[in-house]
Design a protein around this motif. Structure first.
Motif, PDB file in Angstrom:
ATOM      1  N   GLY A 166      12.419  22.677  42.021  1.00  0.00           N
ATOM      2  CA  GLY A 166      11.941  23.881  41.809  1.00  0.00           C
ATOM      3  C   GLY A 166      11.833  24.660  43.031  1.00  0.00           C
ATOM      4  N   LEU A 167      11.778  24.101  44.241  1.00  0.00           N
ATOM      5  CA  LEU A 167      11.615  24.767  45.385  1.00  0.00           C
ATOM      6  C   LEU A 167      13.053  25.385  45.843  1.00  0.00           C
ATOM      7  CD1 LEU A 167       9.036  22.298  47.248  1.00  0.00           C
ATOM      8  CD2 LEU A 167       8.704  24.537  46.434  1.00  0.00           C
ATOM      9  N   PHE A 168      14.101  24.886  45.246  1.00  0.00           N
ATOM     10  CA  PHE A 168      15.469  25.309  45.561  1.00  0.00           C
ATOM     11  C   PHE A 168      16.181  26.299  44.489  1.00  0.00           C
ATOM     12  CE2 PHE A 168      14.136  21.233  47.768  1.00  0.00           C
ATOM     13  CZ  PHE A 168      14.512  21.564  49.119  1.00  0.00           C
ATOM     14  N   THR A 169      15.470  27.164  44.064  1.00  0.00           N
ATOM     15  CA  THR A 169      16.201  27.824  42.829  1.00  0.00           C
ATOM     16  C   THR A 169      16.010  29.251  43.271  1.00  0.00           C
ATOM     17  OG1 THR A 169      14.084  28.071  41.619  1.00  0.00           O
ATOM     18  CG2 THR A 169      15.098  26.357  40.968  1.00  0.00           C
ATOM     19  N   ARG A 170      16.863  30.072  42.775  1.00  0.00           N
ATOM     20  CA  ARG A 170      16.971  31.387  42.870  1.00  0.00           C
ATOM     21  C   ARG A 170      15.642  32.112  42.657  1.00  0.00           C
ATOM     22  NH1 ARG A 170      18.984  36.175  40.715  1.00  0.00           N
ATOM     23  NH2 ARG A 170      19.840  37.740  42.460  1.00  0.00           N
ATOM     24  N   GLU A 171      15.102  31.710  41.392  1.00  0.00           N
ATOM     25  CA  GLU A 171      13.835  32.304  41.009  1.00  0.00           C
ATOM     26  C   GLU A 171      12.590  31.889  41.946  1.00  0.00           C
ATOM     27  OE1 GLU A 171      12.137  30.453  37.531  1.00  0.00           O
ATOM     28  OE2 GLU A 171      10.276  31.793  37.623  1.00  0.00           O
ATOM     29  N   PHE A 172      12.696  30.746  42.730  1.00  0.00           N
ATOM     30  CA  PHE A 172      11.731  30.429  43.674  1.00  0.00           C
ATOM     31  C   PHE A 172      11.869  31.300  44.999  1.00  0.00           C
ATOM     32  CE2 PHE A 172      10.610  27.998  47.666  1.00  0.00           C
ATOM     33  CZ  PHE A 172       9.471  27.877  47.523  1.00  0.00           C
ATOM     34  N   TYR A 173      13.196  31.600  45.409  1.00  0.00           N
ATOM     35  CA  TYR A 173      13.485  32.630  46.539  1.00  0.00           C
ATOM     36  C   TYR A 173      12.950  34.014  46.188  1.00  0.00           C
ATOM     37  CZ  TYR A 173      16.061  28.627  47.834  1.00  0.00           C
ATOM     38  OH  TYR A 173      16.684  27.145  48.139  1.00  0.00           O
ATOM     39  N   GLN A 174      13.141  34.223  44.872  1.00  0.00           N
ATOM     40  CA  GLN A 174      12.770  35.618  44.466  1.00  0.00           C
ATOM     41  C   GLN A 174      11.198  35.921  44.674  1.00  0.00           C
ATOM     42  OE1 GLN A 174      14.500  35.677  40.831  1.00  0.00           O
ATOM     43  NE2 GLN A 174      16.169  37.155  41.379  1.00  0.00           N
ATOM     44  N   ASN A 175      10.449  34.859  44.309  1.00  0.00           N
ATOM     45  CA  ASN A 175       8.943  34.732  44.724  1.00  0.00           C
ATOM     46  C   ASN A 175       8.517  34.440  46.011  1.00  0.00           C
ATOM     47  OD1 ASN A 175       8.057  35.090  41.738  1.00  0.00           O
ATOM     48  ND2 ASN A 175       8.685  32.785  41.234  1.00  0.00           N
ATOM     49  N   VAL A 176       9.258  34.026  46.843  1.00  0.00           N
ATOM     50  CA  VAL A 176       9.054  33.808  48.227  1.00  0.00           C
ATOM     51  C   VAL A 176       9.228  35.230  48.604  1.00  0.00           C
ATOM     52  CG1 VAL A 176      10.125  32.882  50.495  1.00  0.00           C
ATOM     53  CG2 VAL A 176       9.516  31.349  48.458  1.00  0.00           C
ATOM     54  N   PHE A 177      10.191  35.639  48.441  1.00  0.00           N
ATOM     55  CA  PHE A 177      10.576  37.628  48.952  1.00  0.00           C
ATOM     56  C   PHE A 177       9.287  38.074  48.620  1.00  0.00           C
ATOM     57  CE2 PHE A 177      11.979  41.587  48.830  1.00  0.00           C
ATOM     58  CZ  PHE A 177      13.239  41.640  49.640  1.00  0.00           C
ATOM     59  N   LYS A 178       8.714  37.984  47.341  1.00  0.00           N
ATOM     60  CA  LYS A 178       7.805  38.902  46.858  1.00  0.00           C
ATOM     61  C   LYS A 178       6.410  38.292  47.681  1.00  0.00           C
ATOM     62  CE  LYS A 178       5.861  37.589  43.023  1.00  0.00           C
ATOM     63  NZ  LYS A 178       4.623  36.957  43.636  1.00  0.00           N
ATOM     64  N   ALA A 179       5.991  37.268  47.955  1.00  0.00           N
ATOM     65  CA  ALA A 179       5.093  36.897  48.790  1.00  0.00           C
ATOM     66  C   ALA A 179       5.080  37.174  50.024  1.00  0.00           C
ATOM     67  CB  ALA A 179       4.804  35.172  48.684  1.00  0.00           C
ATOM     68  N   LEU A 180       6.289  37.598  50.507  1.00  0.00           N
ATOM     69  CA  LEU A 180       6.119  37.826  52.247  1.00  0.00           C
ATOM     70  C   LEU A 180       6.016  39.281  52.370  1.00  0.00           C
ATOM     71  CD1 LEU A 180       9.618  36.071  52.926  1.00  0.00           C
ATOM     72  CD2 LEU A 180       7.553  35.505  54.148  1.00  0.00           C
ATOM     73  N   LYS A 181       5.413  39.751  53.433  1.00  0.00           N
ATOM     74  CA  LYS A 181       5.335  40.933  53.879  1.00  0.00           C
ATOM     75  C   LYS A 181       6.743  41.657  54.033  1.00  0.00           C
ATOM     76  CE  LYS A 181       0.964  39.920  56.037  1.00  0.00           C
ATOM     77  NZ  LYS A 181       0.460  39.467  57.489  1.00  0.00           N
ATOM     78  N   PRO A 182       6.543  42.886  54.156  1.00  0.00           N
ATOM     79  CA  PRO A 182       7.792  43.703  54.140  1.00  0.00           C
ATOM     80  C   PRO A 182       8.704  43.363  55.137  1.00  0.00           C
ATOM     81  CG  PRO A 182       6.089  45.294  53.638  1.00  0.00           C
ATOM     82  CD  PRO A 182       5.434  44.094  54.025  1.00  0.00           C
ATOM     83  N   ASP A 183       8.354  42.861  56.297  1.00  0.00           N
ATOM     84  CA  ASP A 183       9.199  42.254  57.421  1.00  0.00           C
ATOM     85  C   ASP A 183       9.187  40.743  57.567  1.00  0.00           C
ATOM     86  OD1 ASP A 183       6.688  42.076  58.275  1.00  0.00           O
ATOM     87  OD2 ASP A 183       7.360  42.780  60.166  1.00  0.00           O
ATOM     88  N   GLY A 184       8.814  40.084  56.360  1.00  0.00           N
ATOM     89  CA  GLY A 184       8.680  38.622  56.366  1.00  0.00           C
ATOM     90  C   GLY A 184       9.949  37.870  56.535  1.00  0.00           C
ATOM     91  N   LEU A 185       9.947  36.451  56.691  1.00  0.00           N
ATOM     92  CA  LEU A 185      11.127  35.462  56.748  1.00  0.00           C
ATOM     93  C   LEU A 185      10.411  34.439  56.218  1.00  0.00           C
ATOM     94  CD1 LEU A 185      11.343  33.825  59.632  1.00  0.00           C
ATOM     95  CD2 LEU A 185      11.387  35.797  60.503  1.00  0.00           C
TER      96      LEU A 185
END
Lengths: 284, 284
Positions: A166-185
């Motif tokens: 589950g750590l290698f899915t598009r849905e997870f990457y979308q949640n990572v994007f959301k959990a990051l600040k606007p200039d996060g990585l």
């Protein structure tokens, strides 16, 4: 091959075996089988479900490269999340950065942390730093609950099978994007270009469908199948290739350096080819 | 690990095993035991005295890196000598260079060449090129007999034990120096920084005592112990770091590229440290 050996079936067709000096620990946790063996070739070794996770001899490569590349790409990383990484190696490297005020370790299996503290103190030694928070919970749930919280997220997971899938899915990457600040990585370990080419290609395109900047970099980790290993990075604003090496601080490291930062992104042609799907090739 | 496997004891404490599809050839030559096995993980594999020399899947890394780095460092390589390399892989890469008028392969064991021709045609395919001369003789004797003959010498040998040990001595490097033209250069495979640090340090200092320019570079070869592998280069005039990547021709390669040429010389700090002997450290 007389005597006591520990063998990992790295693929169904490839095995790495190390002579064992002593088996120090074995248990079945609620999540996995966990063992610590002391080997002649690599010193103490942590295995989960019979897969080598880290060894005292070569862990510096993996932990330095998964931590310092993203942390030096971000110009002022303050809040950092590690998903997995219960051995503490990534945390040890993260807290070398003076800008970091908070390093959160989200590890699903409390027994990994406890066992690393007991048997791998040179790896786990950063876990007692006052800036470190350890939470025993599912990393997938954790990133779902946060918004614009982290500067850097590091996915220091097991292989993409079982609970880590589950750590290698598009849905997870979308949640990572959301959990990051606007200039996060964020960065994730993403397997071998010799044995997991299709996987790397899928992950690359999934990350690229969510993040404006997507990059792959390489390091050589002797105990991982094929040695050559990929890390995949998704970033909202900062490009790891645009970092001025002269501005990277000289931290005490054995594999990473400002020069290695740049060289790690130089991909041999066969790795570049992996990233381009068949459809894209047809378009060109 | 049920079924048929081929196992190499990479060090006394470390073993790599590959599942065997078919054993194609085994013989005892006057010099060594030679076998060809077809493996699931790496395709056809050549072993000498039970040590993996090359495989169809990963040979491109080794052969491209041992050939194109020196040949693109020299601005106009015409006469090239390969010592060892009976599989023909280095020769296949050398003849991609239009400037090369003569490529001499000096291999002690004629059976290696004959067996590679039969079972590894994708590696041996360059051996019939009209510019190639094959001589079955001792490489140590060969370089003793020549003076100012070659532009580039490539030492594509087995590990530095038994008959190959003489290819890693200061005396040999002196004879290589003599056999090279006044602006010539040479390269040798020089083992793993994880497992052969003392060896690499000694070779580096021996080469540096003979050649004005000495450099180490890296590539990752999955079937070699630890994956990460060193090549050591001694040069009379041309510095591989001074090559303008824009002037390197784009040859059909899968690992080497003009960018990889430069990146391969970026050494992680732990490799840099290997090169400095204890005495030198004391002086600093």
């Amino acid at each position: 091959m007389q005597g006591i050996w520990v063998t990992e079936l790295q693929t169904p067709h490839l095995a790495l075996s190390c002579r064992v000096k002593k088996t120090l620990h074995w248990e079945k946790t609620p999540y996995q089988e966990l063992s610590i063996v002391d080997t002649e070739a690599f010193g103490r070794m942590l295995l989960l479900d019979d897969v080598i996770q880290t060894t005292v001899k070569d862990e510096f490569v993996y932990h330095e490269m998964i931590a310092h590349v993203p942390l030096n790409t971000h110009p002022h990383p303050r809040e950092v999340l590690v998903i997995g990484g219960g051995d503490g190696g990534a945390i040890r490297e993260i807290i070398k950065h003076a800008s970091v005020t908070r390093a959160v370790l989200v590890e699903i299996d409390a027994r990994v942390v406890a066992t690393a503290r007991e048997y791998l103190p040179e790896i786990a030694c950063g876990l007692d730093d006052t800036r470190v928070e350890i939470r025993f919970e599912d990393g997938i749930d954790h990133v779902r609950r946060f918004e614009a919280q982290y500067d850097v997220i590091i996915v220091d997971s097991t292989d993409p099978v079982g609970p880590a899938a589950g750590l290698f899915t598009r849905e997870f990457y979308q949640n990572v994007f959301k959990a990051l600040k606007p200039d996060g990585l964020f960065v994730a370990q993403t397997e071998s270009p010799f044995f997991n080419a299709e996987f790397i290609r899928r992950v690359y395109h999934d990350i690229a469908s969510v993040f404006p900047i997507t990059r792959i970099y390489l390091a050589t980790i002797p105990t991982y199948p094929g040695g050559l290993w990929t890390f995949s990075l998704g970033s909202k604003e900062y490009d790891p290739l645009a970092v001025d090496p002269a501005r990277i601080p000289r931290l005490p490291t054995r594999y990473y350096s400002p020069e290695v930062h740049r060289a790690a992104f130089i991909l041999p042609p066969f790795v570049q080819e992996i990233l381009h799907s068949e459809e894209e090739k047809e378009k060109i």
